[in-house]
Design a protein around this motif. Structure first.
Motif, PDB file in Angstrom:
ATOM      1  N   VAL A  67       0.840  -1.197   0.000  1.00 29.40           N
ATOM      2  CA  VAL A  67       0.000   0.000   0.000  1.00 29.40           C
ATOM      3  C   VAL A  67       0.876   1.249   0.000  1.00 29.40           C
ATOM      4  CG1 VAL A  67      -1.662   1.327   1.364  1.00 29.40           C
ATOM      5  CG2 VAL A  67      -1.983  -1.117   1.060  1.00 29.40           C
ATOM      6  N   ALA A  68       1.932   1.235   0.810  1.00 26.87           N
ATOM      7  CA  ALA A  68       2.825   2.394   0.860  1.00 26.87           C
ATOM      8  C   ALA A  68       3.497   2.629  -0.483  1.00 26.87           C
ATOM      9  CB  ALA A  68       3.869   2.192   1.953  1.00 26.87           C
ATOM     10  N   ILE A  69       3.934   1.565  -1.135  1.00 26.10           N
ATOM     11  CA  ILE A  69       4.568   1.712  -2.445  1.00 26.10           C
ATOM     12  C   ILE A  69       3.569   2.238  -3.463  1.00 26.10           C
ATOM     13  CG2 ILE A  69       5.619   0.452  -4.365  1.00 26.10           C
ATOM     14  CD1 ILE A  69       6.925  -1.387  -2.273  1.00 26.10           C
ATOM     15  N   SER A  70       2.348   1.729  -3.421  1.00 22.28           N
ATOM     16  CA  SER A  70       1.355   2.162  -4.407  1.00 22.28           C
ATOM     17  C   SER A  70       0.903   3.598  -4.188  1.00 22.28           C
ATOM     18  CB  SER A  70       0.151   1.225  -4.395  1.00 22.28           C
ATOM     19  OG  SER A  70      -0.584   1.375  -3.204  1.00 22.28           O
ATOM     20  N   GLN A 127      -2.731  -1.658  -7.730  1.00 21.43           N
ATOM     21  CA  GLN A 127      -2.558  -0.786  -8.887  1.00 21.43           C
ATOM     22  C   GLN A 127      -3.720  -0.899  -9.860  1.00 21.43           C
ATOM     23  OE1 GLN A 127      -0.310   1.412  -7.656  1.00 21.43           O
ATOM     24  NE2 GLN A 127       0.154   1.653  -9.798  1.00 21.43           N
ATOM     25  N   ARG A 128      -4.399  -2.027  -9.874  1.00 25.53           N
ATOM     26  CA  ARG A 128      -5.533  -2.223 -10.780  1.00 25.53           C
ATOM     27  C   ARG A 128      -6.821  -1.623 -10.250  1.00 25.53           C
ATOM     28  NH1 ARG A 128      -3.820  -8.177 -12.106  1.00 25.53           N
ATOM     29  NH2 ARG A 128      -2.407  -7.754 -13.833  1.00 25.53           N
ATOM     30  N   LEU A 129      -6.847  -1.233  -8.979  1.00 28.09           N
ATOM     31  CA  LEU A 129      -8.049  -0.637  -8.408  1.00 28.09           C
ATOM     32  C   LEU A 129      -8.306   0.732  -9.026  1.00 28.09           C
ATOM     33  CD1 LEU A 129      -7.661  -1.454  -4.610  1.00 28.09           C
ATOM     34  CD2 LEU A 129      -9.183  -2.541  -6.248  1.00 28.09           C
ATOM     35  N   ASN A 130      -9.543   1.046  -9.189  1.00 23.10           N
ATOM     36  CA  ASN A 130      -9.938   2.339  -9.734  1.00 23.10           C
ATOM     37  C   ASN A 130      -9.734   3.403  -8.653  1.00 23.10           C
ATOM     38  OD1 ASN A 130     -11.111   4.512 -10.950  1.00 23.10           O
ATOM     39  ND2 ASN A 130     -13.035   3.463 -11.448  1.00 23.10           N
ATOM     40  N   GLU A 189     -11.422   7.581  -3.789  1.00 28.74           N
ATOM     41  CA  GLU A 189     -11.866   8.958  -3.567  1.00 28.74           C
ATOM     42  C   GLU A 189     -13.320   8.991  -3.123  1.00 28.74           C
ATOM     43  OE1 GLU A 189     -12.506  13.000  -6.174  1.00 28.74           O
ATOM     44  OE2 GLU A 189     -11.059  11.512  -6.875  1.00 28.74           O
ATOM     45  N   ALA A 190     -14.162   8.166  -3.733  1.00 29.58           N
ATOM     46  CA  ALA A 190     -15.584   8.135  -3.367  1.00 29.58           C
ATOM     47  C   ALA A 190     -15.751   7.628  -1.935  1.00 29.58           C
ATOM     48  CB  ALA A 190     -16.359   7.247  -4.332  1.00 29.58           C
ATOM     49  N   VAL A 230       4.644 -11.665  -1.787  1.00 34.62           N
ATOM     50  CA  VAL A 230       3.447 -11.081  -1.187  1.00 34.62           C
ATOM     51  C   VAL A 230       3.337  -9.609  -1.578  1.00 34.62           C
ATOM     52  CG1 VAL A 230       2.353 -10.474   1.013  1.00 34.62           C
ATOM     53  CG2 VAL A 230       3.425 -12.706   0.738  1.00 34.62           C
ATOM     54  N   ILE A 231       4.432  -8.876  -1.455  1.00 34.91           N
ATOM     55  CA  ILE A 231       4.406  -7.446  -1.767  1.00 34.91           C
ATOM     56  C   ILE A 231       4.063  -7.225  -3.239  1.00 34.91           C
ATOM     57  CG2 ILE A 231       5.817  -5.360  -1.951  1.00 34.91           C
ATOM     58  CD1 ILE A 231       7.307  -6.320   0.555  1.00 34.91           C
ATOM     59  N   LEU A 232       4.717  -7.958  -4.129  1.00 34.64           N
ATOM     60  CA  LEU A 232       4.479  -7.756  -5.557  1.00 34.64           C
ATOM     61  C   LEU A 232       3.057  -8.134  -5.959  1.00 34.64           C
ATOM     62  CD1 LEU A 232       7.875  -8.989  -6.991  1.00 34.64           C
ATOM     63  CD2 LEU A 232       7.068  -6.637  -6.807  1.00 34.64           C
ATOM     64  N   THR A 233       2.525  -9.198  -5.395  1.00 28.59           N
ATOM     65  CA  THR A 233       1.164  -9.618  -5.723  1.00 28.59           C
ATOM     66  C   THR A 233       0.135  -8.602  -5.248  1.00 28.59           C
ATOM     67  OG1 THR A 233       1.860 -11.921  -5.518  1.00 28.59           O
ATOM     68  CG2 THR A 233      -0.498 -11.487  -5.465  1.00 28.59           C
ATOM     69  N   ILE A 234       0.280  -8.153  -4.022  1.00 29.62           N
ATOM     70  CA  ILE A 234      -0.672  -7.181  -3.488  1.00 29.62           C
ATOM     71  C   ILE A 234      -0.521  -5.841  -4.206  1.00 29.62           C
ATOM     72  CG2 ILE A 234      -1.343  -5.882  -1.422  1.00 29.62           C
ATOM     73  CD1 ILE A 234      -0.616  -8.385   0.196  1.00 29.62           C
TER      74      ILE A 234
END
Length: 129
Positions: A27-30, A113-116, A121-122, A104-108
């Motif tokens: 999450v921090a990386i993304s 990254q694919r999440l809208n 924001e909503a 684990v880190i790369l998969t998550i």
């Protein structure tokens, strides 16, 4: 049956620890700026460039009775005699977490990254943290 259950428990504990460390890291990386994401992902992938056996031997050197961890604890005065950390269930869990944490880190990270971003924001607009 006892060996199977012990192995399953160790695998479960290692998985939980890998998730507890890997999810916040992903999450921090993304959430970092785009220009910092690739260097951070490079640091996650970097352990794959060394041999698995060499990485395992490094953990043996660190967890040994005369290893770096015991020497640090002895010199700081936290312990009076070296701890027996090698060949324990804790050492196995540490080794498994270290070995599989990049996966684990790369998969998550790839999933996040694919999440809208509009969904995040909503949800924040509706009061979610």
């Amino acid at each position: 049956m006892e060996i199977f259950l012990r192995s399953a428990r160790i695998a479960l504990e290692a998985s939980i620890f890998a998730l507890l460390i890997g999810y916040p890291a992903a999450v921090a990386i993304s959430r970092t700026k785009k220009r910092w994401q690739m260097p951070l992902l490079f640091m996650v992938i970097l352990p794959f460039w060394s041999n698995y056996l060499i990485r395992t031997y490094a953990w043996i050197v660190m967890l040994n009775r005369t290893g770096i961890i015991n020497q640090g604890l002895l010199s700081s005065g936290l312990i009076d005699q070296p701890l027996n950390m090698l060949y324990t269930e804790g050492a196995i869990i540490v080794g498994l977490v270290y070995s599989y944490l990049p996966f684990v880190i790369l998969t998550i990270y790839a999933s996040i990254q694919r999440l809208n971003p509009e969904l995040t924001e909503a949800s924040e607009d509706l009061g979610a943290s």
